[in-house]
Design a protein around this motif. Sequence first.
Motif, PDB file in Angstrom:
ATOM      1  N   VAL A   1      27.395  48.968  31.284  1.00 51.25           N
ATOM      2  CA  VAL A   1      27.657  48.173  29.925  1.00 51.25           C
ATOM      3  C   VAL A   1      28.382  48.626  28.741  1.00 51.25           C
ATOM      4  N   ARG A   2      28.295  49.900  28.864  1.00 54.18           N
ATOM      5  CA  ARG A   2      29.561  50.399  27.857  1.00 54.18           C
ATOM      6  C   ARG A   2      30.954  49.974  28.172  1.00 54.18           C
ATOM      7  N   ARG A   3      31.130  50.034  29.554  1.00 52.00           N
ATOM      8  CA  ARG A   3      32.583  49.668  30.185  1.00 52.00           C
ATOM      9  C   ARG A   3      32.879  48.279  30.122  1.00 52.00           C
ATOM     10  N   GLY A   4      31.876  47.434  29.909  1.00 54.98           N
ATOM     11  CA  GLY A   4      32.093  46.201  29.360  1.00 54.98           C
ATOM     12  C   GLY A   4      32.532  45.799  27.823  1.00 54.98           C
ATOM     13  N   GLY A   5      32.401  46.987  27.211  1.00 50.75           N
ATOM     14  CA  GLY A   5      32.468  46.724  25.904  1.00 50.75           C
ATOM     15  C   GLY A   5      31.490  46.324  25.044  1.00 50.75           C
ATOM     16  N   GLY A   6      30.144  46.427  25.340  1.00 47.14           N
ATOM     17  CA  GLY A   6      29.091  46.090  24.539  1.00 47.14           C
ATOM     18  C   GLY A   6      28.047  46.967  24.882  1.00 47.14           C
TER      19      GLY A   6
ATOM     20  N   ASP B   1      35.425  48.962  40.988  1.00 41.68           N
ATOM     21  CA  ASP B   1      35.995  49.035  39.709  1.00 41.68           C
ATOM     22  C   ASP B   1      37.295  48.520  39.543  1.00 41.68           C
ATOM     23  N   ALA B   2      37.847  48.284  38.500  1.00 41.43           N
ATOM     24  CA  ALA B   2      39.111  48.081  38.051  1.00 41.43           C
ATOM     25  C   ALA B   2      39.662  48.808  37.105  1.00 41.43           C
ATOM     26  N   ASP B   3      40.950  48.961  37.305  1.00 38.48           N
ATOM     27  CA  ASP B   3      41.568  49.780  35.980  1.00 38.48           C
ATOM     28  C   ASP B   3      41.608  48.777  34.782  1.00 38.48           C
ATOM     29  N   ASP B   4      42.139  49.670  33.771  1.00 38.36           N
ATOM     30  CA  ASP B   4      42.001  48.706  32.501  1.00 38.36           C
ATOM     31  C   ASP B   4      43.022  47.601  32.495  1.00 38.36           C
ATOM     32  N   ILE B   5      44.422  47.674  33.206  1.00 35.54           N
ATOM     33  CA  ILE B   5      45.177  46.775  33.106  1.00 35.54           C
ATOM     34  C   ILE B   5      44.805  45.656  33.971  1.00 35.54           C
ATOM     35  N   THR B   6      44.156  45.834  34.901  1.00 39.10           N
ATOM     36  CA  THR B   6      43.697  44.780  35.860  1.00 39.10           C
ATOM     37  C   THR B   6      42.363  43.805  35.354  1.00 39.10           C
ATOM     38  N   ARG B   7      41.494  44.816  34.622  1.00 38.89           N
ATOM     39  CA  ARG B   7      40.433  44.257  33.953  1.00 38.89           C
ATOM     40  C   ARG B   7      40.824  42.967  32.891  1.00 38.89           C
ATOM     41  N   ASP B   8      42.061  43.763  32.002  1.00 40.49           N
ATOM     42  CA  ASP B   8      42.401  42.801  30.916  1.00 40.49           C
ATOM     43  C   ASP B   8      42.955  41.414  31.452  1.00 40.49           C
ATOM     44  N   HIS B   9      43.749  41.599  32.578  1.00 41.33           N
ATOM     45  CA  HIS B   9      44.363  40.368  33.302  1.00 41.33           C
ATOM     46  C   HIS B   9      43.475  39.337  33.733  1.00 41.33           C
ATOM     47  N   ILE B  10      42.272  39.823  34.376  1.00 40.31           N
ATOM     48  CA  ILE B  10      41.470  39.144  34.750  1.00 40.31           C
ATOM     49  C   ILE B  10      40.503  38.513  33.659  1.00 40.31           C
ATOM     50  N   ILE B  11      40.256  39.127  32.652  1.00 49.27           N
ATOM     51  CA  ILE B  11      39.511  38.714  31.465  1.00 49.27           C
ATOM     52  C   ILE B  11      40.419  37.509  30.781  1.00 49.27           C
TER      53      ILE B  11
ATOM     54  N   THR C   1      37.353  43.196  43.439  1.00 52.04           N
ATOM     55  CA  THR C   1      37.505  43.757  42.121  1.00 52.04           C
ATOM     56  C   THR C   1      37.436  42.650  41.102  1.00 52.04           C
ATOM     57  N   VAL C   2      37.534  41.464  41.231  1.00 54.88           N
ATOM     58  CA  VAL C   2      37.248  40.678  40.364  1.00 54.88           C
ATOM     59  C   VAL C   2      35.869  40.423  39.989  1.00 54.88           C
ATOM     60  N   ALA C   3      34.885  40.601  41.036  1.00 51.14           N
ATOM     61  CA  ALA C   3      33.335  40.550  41.074  1.00 51.14           C
ATOM     62  C   ALA C   3      33.142  41.665  40.226  1.00 51.14           C
ATOM     63  N   GLY C   4      33.729  42.805  40.312  1.00 51.35           N
ATOM     64  CA  GLY C   4      33.269  43.938  39.521  1.00 51.35           C
ATOM     65  C   GLY C   4      33.507  43.724  38.068  1.00 51.35           C
ATOM     66  N   VAL C   5      34.814  43.104  37.699  1.00 54.25           N
ATOM     67  CA  VAL C   5      35.304  42.836  36.144  1.00 54.25           C
ATOM     68  C   VAL C   5      34.257  41.661  35.835  1.00 54.25           C
ATOM     69  N   LEU C   6      33.663  40.814  36.496  1.00 52.47           N
ATOM     70  CA  LEU C   6      32.788  39.939  35.949  1.00 52.47           C
ATOM     71  C   LEU C   6      31.296  40.327  35.722  1.00 52.47           C
ATOM     72  N   LEU C   7      30.954  41.215  36.541  1.00 50.88           N
ATOM     73  CA  LEU C   7      29.671  41.890  36.620  1.00 50.88           C
ATOM     74  C   LEU C   7      29.605  42.814  35.364  1.00 50.88           C
ATOM     75  N   ASP C   8      30.608  43.620  34.836  1.00 53.81           N
ATOM     76  CA  ASP C   8      30.802  44.281  33.785  1.00 53.81           C
ATOM     77  C   ASP C   8      30.758  43.366  32.412  1.00 53.81           C
TER      78      ASP C   8
END
Length: 361
Positions: free
Chosen positions: A42-47, A303-313, A336-343
């Motif tokens: 949850v924290r990693r997702g920013g909320g 898990d994804a790194d910050d750059i990849t996470r921002d790109h997918i979001i 990796t996409v599934a991990g970002v969406l989950l967070d």
Amino acid sequence: MSDDVARLRLIRSDNVGPVTYRQLLRRFSTPQAALDALPDLVRRGGGAARIATAADAETELAAVAKFGGQFVFIGTGLYPWLLAQTETAPPALAVKGDLGLLERPCVAMVGARNSSAAAVRFARELATELSQADLVVVSGLARGIDSAAHQGALDGGTIGVIAGGLDNVYPPENASLQASIGASGLVVAEQPLGTSPQARHFPRRNRIIAGLCAGTIVVEGALKSGSLITARIAAEAGREVMAVPGSPLDPRAQGCNQLIREGATLIQTAADVLEALGTVGGQIGGRLLSPGTAWDPGPVALDADDITRDHIIGLLSPTPVAIDELVRQSGCAAATVAGVLLDLELCGGLVRHAGGRVARA
């Protein structure tokens, strides 16, 4: 008991829906491990999100048991197999009555609340004949066709899926019918004990009705009715859709007639129902779907790194998009996409739509 507590805590935590629940269990193997990882996710997702406490879960389990019910959890032996094959199957169901009915072949019967007298009689007699053929009749304990279906199948086996908590009766005049189903049939609820049904709960109830069954029969229904929602959900899950024709002069028959025009099986007798269900997957009931046709929750999230996470979001918007399209456009692995969406979902930033589509909240 400790495993049940962890499962219930997980589904009662904020932003953990049916898809997220399954993904968390696939990723962390056990409900307790998923709970342990949840704060960091949850924290990693920013909320920030509320995680249900063990005391809350234990209290709810005890209250359901005191009421005479129990929980069945997806991924366990008691959970109905056909329902588990659907994308949005509830992770936890509170049930009261004969659990053996979940092991028998089921057919749904739904229709108008303000039904005609002729349709009520037809539904009751059809339900009786189907139950005599060893089919469990499933409906939503509403007025009209639902009530008639339950009454007709009460002696042979019926399941009532309700929109509120297990202890809630709606409509009030069905109190004795719901009590009878709880004694000799089975009452099923997704919402927590003490919950009064709200408008948004009824479509959720409808997906359970359709998911439990090899097929859905619509006896009467207007063009924009909950009965047609149930039929659509059944069709999307690959189940048989059947409809009873009616007069084109009666608005309550227009939904059924439209379903038949669109390919639903026309039903006039119990023999028609048995014939239709016999053509689905070669047999009726518990093993309706052949191997390989069950819903695939996708790869285990990574898990994804910050750059990849921002790109997918950045590819997401309020307009729903298929997850496969996100994978293609991002150039990232599906896991990796599934991990970002989950967070993102765990912090309340993602909304899941039917057909594997997602959007920003």
